[in-house]
Design a protein around this motif. Structure first.
Motif, short mmCIF file in Angstrom:
data_model
loop_
_atom_site.label_atom_id
_atom_site.label_comp_id
_atom_site.label_asym_id
_atom_site.label_seq_id
_atom_site.Cartn_x
_atom_site.Cartn_y
_atom_site.Cartn_z
N LEU A 226 0.75 -1.19 0.12
CA LEU A 226 0.07 0.00 0.06
C LEU A 226 0.83 1.21 0.01
CD1 LEU A 226 -2.98 0.40 2.57
CD2 LEU A 226 -1.78 2.45 1.51
N MET A 227 0.82 1.97 -1.10
CA MET A 227 1.53 3.32 -1.17
C MET A 227 0.69 4.52 -0.39
SD MET A 227 3.53 3.00 -5.05
CE MET A 227 4.59 4.22 -4.69
N THR A 228 1.52 5.24 0.20
CA THR A 228 1.07 6.12 1.08
C THR A 228 1.28 7.51 0.63
OG1 THR A 228 2.56 6.14 2.69
CG2 THR A 228 0.65 4.74 3.13
N GLY A 229 2.19 8.37 1.31
CA GLY A 229 2.24 9.73 0.85
C GLY A 229 3.76 10.17 1.49
N PRO A 230 4.16 11.46 1.46
CA PRO A 230 5.18 12.00 1.95
C PRO A 230 5.19 12.18 3.53
CG PRO A 230 4.08 13.67 0.81
CD PRO A 230 3.26 12.54 0.50
N GLN A 231 6.23 11.94 4.11
CA GLN A 231 6.08 12.36 5.78
C GLN A 231 5.81 13.68 5.85
OE1 GLN A 231 6.79 10.52 8.19
NE2 GLN A 231 6.99 8.57 6.89
N GLY A 232 4.79 14.07 6.71
CA GLY A 232 4.27 15.40 7.23
C GLY A 232 2.90 15.64 6.52
N GLY A 233 2.38 14.59 5.66
CA GLY A 233 1.08 14.51 5.02
C GLY A 233 0.02 13.56 5.89
N LEU B 283 5.19 25.20 11.73
CA LEU B 283 5.84 26.26 11.11
C LEU B 283 4.95 27.41 11.96
CD1 LEU B 283 8.03 27.62 9.41
CD2 LEU B 283 6.12 27.64 7.53
N ALA B 284 3.87 27.20 12.13
CA ALA B 284 3.12 28.54 12.36
C ALA B 284 3.24 28.81 13.98
CB ALA B 284 1.43 28.20 12.34
N SER B 285 3.80 27.65 14.53
CA SER B 285 4.02 27.75 16.09
C SER B 285 5.35 28.50 16.49
CB SER B 285 4.04 26.46 16.63
OG SER B 285 5.28 25.72 16.12
N LEU C 63 2.46 22.61 -0.70
CA LEU C 63 1.89 21.16 -0.41
C LEU C 63 0.28 21.02 -0.83
CD1 LEU C 63 1.36 20.88 3.61
CD2 LEU C 63 1.22 23.24 2.14
N GLY C 64 0.01 19.54 -1.01
CA GLY C 64 -1.40 19.26 -1.34
C GLY C 64 -1.91 18.31 -0.15
N THR C 65 -2.53 18.61 0.64
CA THR C 65 -2.92 17.90 1.73
C THR C 65 -4.48 18.11 2.57
OG1 THR C 65 -2.35 16.53 3.64
CG2 THR C 65 -1.64 18.75 3.62
N THR C 66 -4.71 17.45 3.71
CA THR C 66 -5.84 18.04 4.28
C THR C 66 -5.55 19.18 5.24
OG1 THR C 66 -7.88 17.33 5.82
CG2 THR C 66 -5.55 16.36 6.16
N ILE C 67 -6.38 19.81 5.92
CA ILE C 67 -6.43 20.94 6.87
C ILE C 67 -6.90 20.58 8.07
CG2 ILE C 67 -6.12 22.76 4.90
CD1 ILE C 67 -9.13 23.28 5.52
N PRO C 68 -6.23 21.13 9.28
CA PRO C 68 -4.91 21.82 9.21
C PRO C 68 -3.83 20.76 9.17
CG PRO C 68 -5.49 21.42 11.49
CD PRO C 68 -6.73 20.94 10.56
N ALA C 69 -2.53 21.00 8.15
CA ALA C 69 -1.55 20.11 7.85
C ALA C 69 -0.52 20.17 9.01
CB ALA C 69 -0.92 20.84 6.48
N ALA C 70 0.00 19.17 9.60
CA ALA C 70 0.76 19.22 10.67
C ALA C 70 2.05 20.11 10.45
CB ALA C 70 1.29 17.79 10.96
N SER C 71 2.68 19.90 9.19
CA SER C 71 3.84 20.74 8.83
C SER C 71 3.67 22.31 8.56
CB SER C 71 4.18 20.30 7.46
OG SER C 71 3.36 20.36 6.58
#
Length: 319
Positions: free
Chosen positions: A31-38, A203-205, A191-199
């Protein structure tokens, strides 16, 4: 006769061993997933547990991936399942760039949730619109990631290209891309992912973030490139100190499989997903209201017979 019998037994034993090896291999699915942080990585872990429970004897091996790479992986039988993005998978089905030929081994299992393409800058940046990216250092994902392809498209829609940038960093993970902004080594990351994105939250913090909105004109130009692009809203309050709604490019995440997989296995996988939405929503709350009918919606990718069988049984598809 004795020697003949021994020889026969030896041949039978070898045959049984070969069959057993083949069967064991067939029971391990990739099962192929995605990049780390997504979100695809943790969601893939949840699905691994669900599928292994739903189909006794099956082992799911999760692998890193990306939207375009996952479609190619399934098409080339390097993977059995994967997450995909509606825009790029439909391009694959039709043999449009970045794909060089029509895919024939990629089948739909389920639609899952909307994705948000986010163009992120720090709050102290003077970048206000896409055109302001000219001459800047940007961080995008590696080739084979849908978000990278969208990055190229959004530049094109605004009369730009990578060659107009000061520097383009192709990053393997969203976390690494965000780190470039954190350290001041880039002014923008996408980046393309759901919201809020962890990455983005990370950064926002520390630095504070803003997103560059898509304009109606920009959306119209994007639709000329791929009709599957649409406008979605990142609501105010999604990220710290975000006091306004931000319109961005949207598309859908869906789940795909090799068309060669056995119908009964895919039926069981589809049923597991449809009856355990809460487990998936615990990873991504955007899926909380997902129904079988939503999962079965036609997006231009052929349904796997196993998935179609389940959806017909529960009335999500017409029989």
């Amino acid at each position: 006769m004795r020697y003949r019998s021994i020889a026969t037994i030896g041949i039978l034993a070898a045959s049984v061993a070969a069959f057993a090896g083949t069967d064991a291999q067939a029971q391990t699915y990739k099962l192929m997933t995605g990049p780390q942080g997504g979100v695809w990585v943790p969601l893939g872990g949840t699905m691994k547990a669900m599928f292994e429970k739903a189909v006794p004897g099956v082992t799911i091996q999760t692998l890193p991936g990306a939207g375009i790479a996952n479609v190619k992986g399934v098409q080339e039988s390097k993977a059995d399942f994967g997450f995909g993005n509606s825009i790029s998978t439909v391009d694959a089905i039709n043999g449009r760039p970045p794909f060089t030929e029509k895919t024939t081994n990629v089948c739909q299992i389920a639609n899952l949730y909307p994705q948000y393409f986010q163009v992120v800058v720090t709050t102290d940046s003077k970048i206000e619109k896409i055109e302001d990216l000219k001459g800047k250092t940007i961080a995008v994902q590696t080739k084979g990631n849908t978000a990278e392809a969208i990055s190229a498209d959004i530049l094109k829609a605004h009369g730009l290209s990578y060659s107009d940038m000061g520097k383009v960093n192709f990053m393997a993970s969203y976390n690494d891309a965000a780190a470039l902004l954190q350290d001041g080594h880039a002014q923008v990351f996408t980046l393309g992912t759901t919201i809020p994105a962890a990455s983005v939250m990370d950064l926002a913090s520390s630095r504070g973030v803003r997103m560059i909105p898509i304009t109606d004109k920009g959306l119209a130009e994007m639709k000329k490139i791929n009709a599957g692009y649409n406008k979605v809203i990142v609501p105010a309050g999604t990220y710290p100190k975000q006091d306004k709604d931000v319109p961005v490019i949207g598309y859908s995440t869906h789940f795909i499989a090799s068309c060669k997989l056995p119908e009964d296995k895919v039926y069981a996988v589809t049923k597991a997903m449809a009856t355990q939405v809460a487990d998936m929503a615990a990873v991504n709350k955007a899926m909380a209201k997902l129904t079988a009918k939503d999962m079965a919606e036609d997006i231009g990718v052929p349904l796997h017979p196993g998935a179609a069988k389940y959806y017909r049984e529960v009335g999500a598809l017409k029989k």
